[in-house]
Motif scaffolding. Structure first.
Motif: not given
Length: 379
Positions: A262-271, A285-291
Motif C-alpha cells: 500500500d506504499v505509493i511509488i513516485c517513479d521519477w525517470q527524467y532522461g 504497487f500503485r505508481v505515479v510517473s514523474c517527469p
C-alpha cells in the motif's frame, strides 16, 4: 417563465457535461500531480495565486509540497528554518487547495537527503548523533565525485532516538495540512549500512531500507494515513542499465519485495521514459510517473500511463495511478521561468549543464498539462 426554464436546462446540461468530463479525466489519470518546495512566508500569496489561477483550472488534484523544516514546528522548534510557515499560513494553503479539490501531501525528507552540497540540513545539524556517517566531514568546497562518495548524508535508521523526533514532525505536519498522506522522500540514498556504523555495519542494505519504509508506513497507518516515496532505490540500476541516480547500485533494490504494497511509488525517470512504472505496477504497487524538465519524456509518460490503464487486467489497472510533474527548486525560480520574468540562458534549470530553452520545468509543466487538459475533450 419559458426563458427561465431554458436557462435552467442549459445550466443542467453544462453541469452534467462538466461532471462527465471530470469523471473521464479521473478514469484516464486518477492522479494528476505537481511537486515543488513549499513557499516561504514571503511568497505565500504568489503561491496561492498559482493554485487558483494555474493548478486548479488545469485540473491538478494532488500537490506534493516539500516542507522539510519550513514550518513552525511546536514539537521540535529547534528544527525550524529561520523563516518558516506558520499554522495560519498552512491553513491558507489548505483552504486554497480545497476550493479545487486538490489534496496536499506534505514531504519531509526521511533517511536520505540530510545534507546538500557542503551544508547539513537541520536534523543532523541539531542532532549530529543521528548521522549514519559521522566520519565523513562536510567540505568547504563541495565537488562531485569525491573520495568520500558524499552526495547527501543519511540518518542512521537504527539509531534508538531518531524516530521519536522525526515521527513527531510527521504527525504535526500531516495534522496541519489536514491530510491523509505523507511523502517521506527516501530517494538517492547512497549512505546506508555503512561499515563504520556501530548499528548498521555489516547489515543487508535492502533489509535496512525496507525496514525504514515499513517503520514509517506502520506509524502512518496507526492514524489511517498512507505513505508515498520516490521509487529509485527500488530499481536495480545495473540490470536495467538505468544507473546510480534514477535506480540503485548499492543493492537496496531488493527491498521492493520486503515492503507493504500500500506504499505509493513516485517513479521519477527524467532522461528517458523508462518503462519502470510497469515494473512497479506488476509488483503490486500503485505508481505515479514523474517527469521533470523534458516535455517529450512527459508526453510519452502520459501516453504510457493511459495505455497501461486501458490494457491492464482489472487486478493491475488501479496500480497505474497517474502522473505528477516535479520541480526541484523553490517556487520563486519556477514562477520566474513560468511567467517569463527571467530568460533561460546557457545554464540548465538545475544549473549543471547546457540545455535547450524548451527543456525547462516550467515549459514541461505547460506542455504536460496542456495535453491533459485536452484529454477530456476527446470523444
Amino acid at each position: 417563465m419559458k426563458h427561465s426554464f431554458m436557462l435552467f436546462a442549459l445550466f443542467l446540461t453544462i453541469s452534467f457535461s462538466d461532471v462527465r468530463a471530470q469523471e473521464k479525466l479521473d478514469e484516464l489519470l486518477p492522479i494528476r500531480g505537481f511537486a515543488i518546495a513549499a513557499p516561504k512566508p514571503s511568497g505565500l500569496n504568489d503561491f496561492i495565486k498559482f493554485i487558483e489561477e494555474e493548478l486548479g483550472p488545469k485540473k491538478v488534484n494532488t500537490l506534493i509540497l516539500r516542507v522539510d523544516y519550513n514550518y513552525q514546528f511546536k514539537s521540535h522548534p529547534e528544527l525550524r528554518d529561520s523563516a518558516a510557515l506558520s499554522r495560519s499560513d498552512v491553513r491558507k494553503l489548505v483552504n486554497a487547495a480545497k476550493k479545487f479539490n486538490i489534496r496536499i501531501i506534505p514531504q519531509i525528507n526521511l533517511l536520505g537527503h540530510q545534507s546538500w552540497a557542503g551544508k547539513l540540513e537541520n536534523l543532523l545539524k541539531v542532532y549530529p548523533e543521528f548521522d549514519e556517517t559521522p566520519s565523513v566531514k562536510m567540505p568547504a568546497d563541495y565537488k562531485w565525485p569525491n573520495p568520500d562518495g558524499l552526495y547527501c548524508k543519511s540518518y542512521c535508521p537504527l539509531h534508538p532516538g531518531v524516530h521519536k523526533v522525526v515521527f513527531a514532525l510527521v504527525d504535526e505536519i500531516t495534522e496541519a495540512f489536514e491530510t491523509n498522506a505523507f511523502h517521506a522522500g527516501m530517494d538517492e540514498v547512497f549512505y546506508i549500512g555503512d561499515d563504520k556504523c556501530p548499528r548498521c555495519g555489516g547489515r543487508d542494505k535492502a533489509e535496512l531500507f525496507a525496514g525504514e519504509v515499513r517503520k514509517i508506513r506502520d506509524h502512518l497507518a496507526l492514524s489511517g494515513k498512507e505513505l508515498w516515496i520516490w521509487g529509485d532505490r527500488l530499481i536495480d540500476g545495473k540490470t536495467t542499465g538505468i544507473g546510480m541516480w534514477a535506480a540503485s547500485l548499492n543493492n537496496t533494490h531488493k527491498a521492493i519485495d520486503m515492503i507493504p504494497k500500500d506504499v505509493i511509488i513516485c517513479d521519477w525517470q527524467y532522461g528517458r521514459p523508462n518503462q519502470t512504472a510497469v515494473y512497479f505496477a506488476l509488483k503490486g504497487f500503485r505508481v505515479v510517473s514523474c517527469p521533470w524538465d523534458k516535455p517529450n519524456v512527459a508526453l510519452v509518460q502520459i501516453d504510457d500511463m493511459i495505455r497501461s490503464r486501458q490494457y491492464a487486467t482489472k487486478e493491475v489497472k488501479p496500480n497505474f495511478y497517474g502522473v505528477a510533474h516535479t520541480v526541484w527548486s523553490g517556487p520563486v525560480p519556477f514562477f520566474n521561468g513560468y511567467y517569463g520574468r527571467t530568460p533561460v540562458t546557457a545554464a540548465a534549470s538545475d544549473g549543471t549543464r547546457p540545455v535547450d530553452p524548451n527543456e525547462t520545468p516550467w515549459n514541461t509543466f505547460k506542455v504536460m498539462y496542456d495535453k491533459i487538459g485536452k484529454l477530456e475533450l476527446k470523444p
